[in-house]
Design a protein around this motif. Structure first.
Motif, PDB file in Angstrom:
ATOM      1  N   UNK A 253      -1.526  26.934  -3.333  1.00 20.92           N
ATOM      2  CA  UNK A 253      -1.150  28.276  -3.794  1.00 20.92           C
ATOM      3  C   UNK A 253      -0.516  28.205  -5.175  1.00 20.92           C
ATOM      4  N   UNK A 254       0.189  27.105  -5.464  1.00 16.15           N
ATOM      5  CA  UNK A 254       0.886  26.944  -6.743  1.00 16.15           C
ATOM      6  C   UNK A 254      -0.073  26.670  -7.905  1.00 16.15           C
ATOM      7  N   UNK A 255      -1.301  26.232  -7.598  1.00 18.11           N
ATOM      8  CA  UNK A 255      -2.209  25.740  -8.644  1.00 18.11           C
ATOM      9  C   UNK A 255      -2.427  26.769  -9.756  1.00 18.11           C
ATOM     10  N   UNK A 256      -2.788  27.994  -9.385  1.00 20.13           N
ATOM     11  CA  UNK A 256      -3.050  29.031 -10.387  1.00 20.13           C
ATOM     12  C   UNK A 256      -1.802  29.421 -11.154  1.00 20.13           C
ATOM     13  N   UNK A 257      -0.661  29.386 -10.478  1.00 18.61           N
ATOM     14  CA  UNK A 257       0.606  29.721 -11.139  1.00 18.61           C
ATOM     15  C   UNK A 257       0.971  28.665 -12.177  1.00 18.61           C
ATOM     16  N   UNK A 258       0.752  27.409 -11.822  1.00 19.17           N
ATOM     17  CA  UNK A 258       1.048  26.319 -12.763  1.00 19.17           C
ATOM     18  C   UNK A 258       0.166  26.421 -14.001  1.00 19.17           C
ATOM     19  N   UNK A 259      -1.122  26.757 -13.804  1.00 22.61           N
ATOM     20  CA  UNK A 259      -2.033  26.906 -14.941  1.00 22.61           C
ATOM     21  C   UNK A 259      -1.608  28.040 -15.861  1.00 22.61           C
ATOM     22  N   UNK A 260      -0.929  29.026 -15.300  1.00 26.97           N
ATOM     23  CA  UNK A 260      -0.458  30.159 -16.098  1.00 26.97           C
ATOM     24  C   UNK A 260       0.972  29.963 -16.607  1.00 26.97           C
ATOM     25  N   UNK A 261       1.508  28.756 -16.352  1.00 29.01           N
ATOM     26  CA  UNK A 261       2.845  28.385 -16.827  1.00 29.01           C
ATOM     27  C   UNK A 261       3.930  29.342 -16.319  1.00 29.01           C
ATOM     28  N   UNK A 262       3.801  29.737 -15.060  1.00 25.15           N
ATOM     29  CA  UNK A 262       4.834  30.577 -14.432  1.00 25.15           C
ATOM     30  C   UNK A 262       6.106  29.746 -14.277  1.00 25.15           C
TER      31      UNK A 262
ATOM     32  N   UNK B 238      -8.006  29.209   8.548  1.00 24.30           N
ATOM     33  CA  UNK B 238      -6.725  29.005   7.879  1.00 24.30           C
ATOM     34  C   UNK B 238      -6.930  28.622   6.415  1.00 24.30           C
ATOM     35  N   UNK B 239      -7.919  27.748   6.152  1.00 20.89           N
ATOM     36  CA  UNK B 239      -8.215  27.372   4.766  1.00 20.89           C
ATOM     37  C   UNK B 239      -8.641  28.595   3.952  1.00 20.89           C
ATOM     38  N   UNK B 240      -9.415  29.471   4.584  1.00 25.30           N
ATOM     39  CA  UNK B 240      -9.853  30.673   3.868  1.00 25.30           C
ATOM     40  C   UNK B 240      -8.660  31.575   3.549  1.00 25.30           C
ATOM     41  N   UNK B 241      -7.699  31.643   4.474  1.00 25.90           N
ATOM     42  CA  UNK B 241      -6.490  32.428   4.220  1.00 25.90           C
ATOM     43  C   UNK B 241      -5.659  31.813   3.086  1.00 25.90           C
ATOM     44  N   UNK B 242      -5.611  30.489   3.049  1.00 21.12           N
ATOM     45  CA  UNK B 242      -4.892  29.815   1.961  1.00 21.12           C
ATOM     46  C   UNK B 242      -5.566  30.128   0.621  1.00 21.12           C
ATOM     47  N   UNK B 243      -6.900  30.116   0.607  1.00 22.52           N
ATOM     48  CA  UNK B 243      -7.633  30.456  -0.618  1.00 22.52           C
ATOM     49  C   UNK B 243      -7.295  31.873  -1.072  1.00 22.52           C
ATOM     50  N   UNK B 244      -7.178  32.788  -0.102  1.00 21.23           N
ATOM     51  CA  UNK B 244      -6.822  34.173  -0.429  1.00 21.23           C
ATOM     52  C   UNK B 244      -5.382  34.242  -0.940  1.00 21.23           C
ATOM     53  N   UNK B 245      -4.475  33.480  -0.317  1.00 18.60           N
ATOM     54  CA  UNK B 245      -3.087  33.445  -0.782  1.00 18.60           C
ATOM     55  C   UNK B 245      -3.010  32.934  -2.215  1.00 18.60           C
ATOM     56  N   UNK B 246      -3.850  31.949  -2.546  1.00 20.74           N
ATOM     57  CA  UNK B 246      -3.886  31.413  -3.914  1.00 20.74           C
ATOM     58  C   UNK B 246      -4.293  32.489  -4.912  1.00 20.74           C
ATOM     59  N   UNK B 247      -5.223  33.339  -4.484  1.00 16.85           N
ATOM     60  CA  UNK B 247      -5.645  34.453  -5.333  1.00 16.85           C
ATOM     61  C   UNK B 247      -4.529  35.496  -5.431  1.00 16.85           C
TER      62      UNK B 247
END
Length: 276
Positions: A104-113, A146-155
């Motif tokens: 879930x953190x991956x996209x946030x890290x790329x955006x330097x949150x 569950x993996x699909x829900x995690x993918x949605x949470x990442x979004x």
């Protein structure tokens, strides 16, 4: 009357993987804010190509794409990335981090949150899809659903206004499919997201606000589910099925049962129950 806001607008969009092939042929449509739209069609119809063009993974040969009234081009790709998220078909291919929290953190890290804010965002996104109790779990400990829900949470952590599901129910078991389809409605109704689902699942389509039918790279028909599925002859010409509930209702009516055609299984069952 309040004017609807256009979330997505395709104007005469054409695309081909090679110069000799046209996979999208002069496609035009609009999707409005807080609308749930299903895009359907057989393999090769152009629906998944359409989702890749919409998310900027592919560049159209011609035509224009607008997102919340801003023309999408190489100069404002950040506007696209900030406002559209996509959930793909295979949940195993989407898991990037070692744990759920890392993913879930991956996209946030790329955006330097800022790291001070990141934990709260991760927990909030995880709670929205009921995976907050799995944050320390590794991918091999999770089910497909569950993996699909995690993918949605990442979004959701990125908080886009538009979420695209590209055949996201195709590899899930029936229980996980039901949960994901219900979650799409939750995202629209409770979190005011615009939901676009590329799907083969005719039962899912019955819950949509609108259906777009693709065939041979062309947009053939657009309308609410009732309008689209009433034209059974048209669907037969492109070999598309109608939802089971409607098939059953039509069969019962042909046998003299006094009910109305209905797309929703629960509503059909209620009608039948009242006949007793």
């Amino acid at each position: 009357m309040e004017q609807k806001i256009k979330a997505v607008e395709f104007q005469n969009v054409t695309f081909g993987y090679t110069s000799k092939v046209t996979n999208l042929d002069n496609v035009s449509f609009e999707i409005y804010e807080n609308e749930y739209v299903c895009i359907v069609g057989h393999n090769g119809s152009g629906k998944s190509t359409l989702s890749k063009v919409l998310t900027g993974l592919l560049q159209p040969r011609s035509g224009t794409i607008k997102l919340f009234n801003q023309l999408i081009n190489k100069n404002n790709i950040k506007h696209l990335r900030d406002n559209i998220g996509i959930v793909f078909q295979n949940p195993d291919n989407q898991f990037i981090g070692l744990t759920v929290e890392d993913d879930i953190a991956f996209g946030l890290e790329n955006r330097k949150v800022d790291s001070a804010r990141m934990r709260d965002i991760i927990v909030s996104a995880a709670k929205m899809v009921n995976v907050d109790n799995l944050l320390t779990f590794e991918a091999n400990k999770l089910s497909g659903g569950q993996k699909q829900r995690v993918a949605i949470a990442s979004v959701l952590a990125i908080n886009p206004k538009v979420i695209i599901f590209d055949e996201s129910t195709a590899m899930l078991d029936p229980k996980a499919k039901r949960e994901l389809k219900n979650l799409m409605l939750v995202l629209k109704n409770q979190f005011n997201k615009t939901v676009v689902s590329i799907t083969h699942d005719m039962e899912e389509v019955t819950s949509a606000d609108r259906v777009i039918i693709m065939n041979g790279g062309k947009l053939l028909k657009s309308g609410n589910p009732k309008e689209v599925f009433e034209d059974r002859e048209f669907l037969q010409t492109i070999s598309l099925d109608v939802p089971f509930s409607l098939q059953l209702a039509k069969t019962l009516i042909s046998q003299g049962v006094n009910i109305q055609p209905n797309l929703k299984t629960a509503d059909l069952v209620e009608q039948i129950w009242k006949l007793k």
